[in-house]
Design a protein around this motif. Structure first.
Motif, PDB file in Angstrom:
ATOM      1  N   ILE A  46       1.291   5.568   0.069  1.00  0.00           N
ATOM      2  CA  ILE A  46       0.637   6.772   0.549  1.00  0.00           C
ATOM      3  C   ILE A  46       1.085   7.922  -0.351  1.00  0.00           C
ATOM      4  N   LEU A  58      -7.697   2.374   6.595  1.00  0.00           N
ATOM      5  CA  LEU A  58      -8.047   2.805   5.244  1.00  0.00           C
ATOM      6  C   LEU A  58      -9.470   3.327   5.142  1.00  0.00           C
ATOM      7  N   SER A  63       5.415   3.045   2.355  1.00  0.00           N
ATOM      8  CA  SER A  63       4.608   1.941   1.845  1.00  0.00           C
ATOM      9  C   SER A  63       4.380   0.976   3.000  1.00  0.00           C
ATOM     10  N   THR A  70      -7.117   5.487  -5.761  1.00  0.00           N
ATOM     11  CA  THR A  70      -7.040   5.442  -4.301  1.00  0.00           C
ATOM     12  C   THR A  70      -8.119   4.495  -3.777  1.00  0.00           C
ATOM     13  N   LEU A  83       0.852  -1.170   0.000  1.00  0.00           N
ATOM     14  CA  LEU A  83       0.000   0.000   0.000  1.00  0.00           C
ATOM     15  C   LEU A  83       0.895   1.228   0.000  1.00  0.00           C
ATOM     16  N   CYS A 122      -4.306   6.777  -0.025  1.00  0.00           N
ATOM     17  CA  CYS A 122      -3.675   5.455  -0.127  1.00  0.00           C
ATOM     18  C   CYS A 122      -4.123   4.724  -1.382  1.00  0.00           C
TER      19      CYS A 122
END
Length: 146
Positions: free
Chosen positions: A23, A52, A29, A68, A21, A60
């Motif tokens: 940002i 999230l 990450s 996203t 993931l 994210c």
């Protein structure tokens, strides 16, 4: 519209395949060390999902994509299976969809020699369903004693 459960599964599958993931506007990450624990998602994955959906879904995204998490949870996106690797991918409901699957930068993907990412499995319910199917097939057989 991509249902929350579909987006959750999308992330879980790609985390299992080694994606992280990202940002936006940061070099950070993240990927949970474990995604599945027994018959449910791991507490680490659940904490990630909670973050999230409550904190910063607009910042994210899964590495290798531009959408996203907030985008994916909107009515503009759905989650479908990739024709190449059968993994979940985002698809715009109306309009132009990105052509690349997140697997484009995984050099050995798809790899059928390793276990594929999956959702948690409730073994008790799976075994119960199997037992019920077997019992139904047994009761459908003609009685050979007649």
């Amino acid at each position: 519209m991509a249902h929350e459960q579909a987006v959750r599964q999308y992330l879980a599958y790609w985390f299992q395949a080694g994606k992280r993931l990202r940002i936006k506007n940061k070099q950070d990450s993240y990927a949970p060390r474990s995604v599945i624990q027994g018959d449910r998602y791991s507490p680490e994955f659940e904490a990630c999902w909670e973050y999230l959906t409550s904190e910063k879904p607009g910042e994210c995204y899964l590495e290798g994509t531009d959408q996203t998490i907030q985008d994916l949870l909107s009515e503009q996106w759905d989650v479908v299976s990739c024709a190449r690797c059968d993994m979940p991918i985002p698809m715009r409901v109306v309009g132009r969809t990105p052509t690349e699957c997140p697997c484009f930068d995984l050099p050995t993907w798809p790899n059928t020699d390793i276990p594929q990412p999956r959702s948690p499995i409730n073994t008790i319910s799976q075994l119960s369903e199997l037992r019920n199917r077997l019992m139904t097939k047994t009761s459908d057989r003609p009685n050979s004693e007649e």
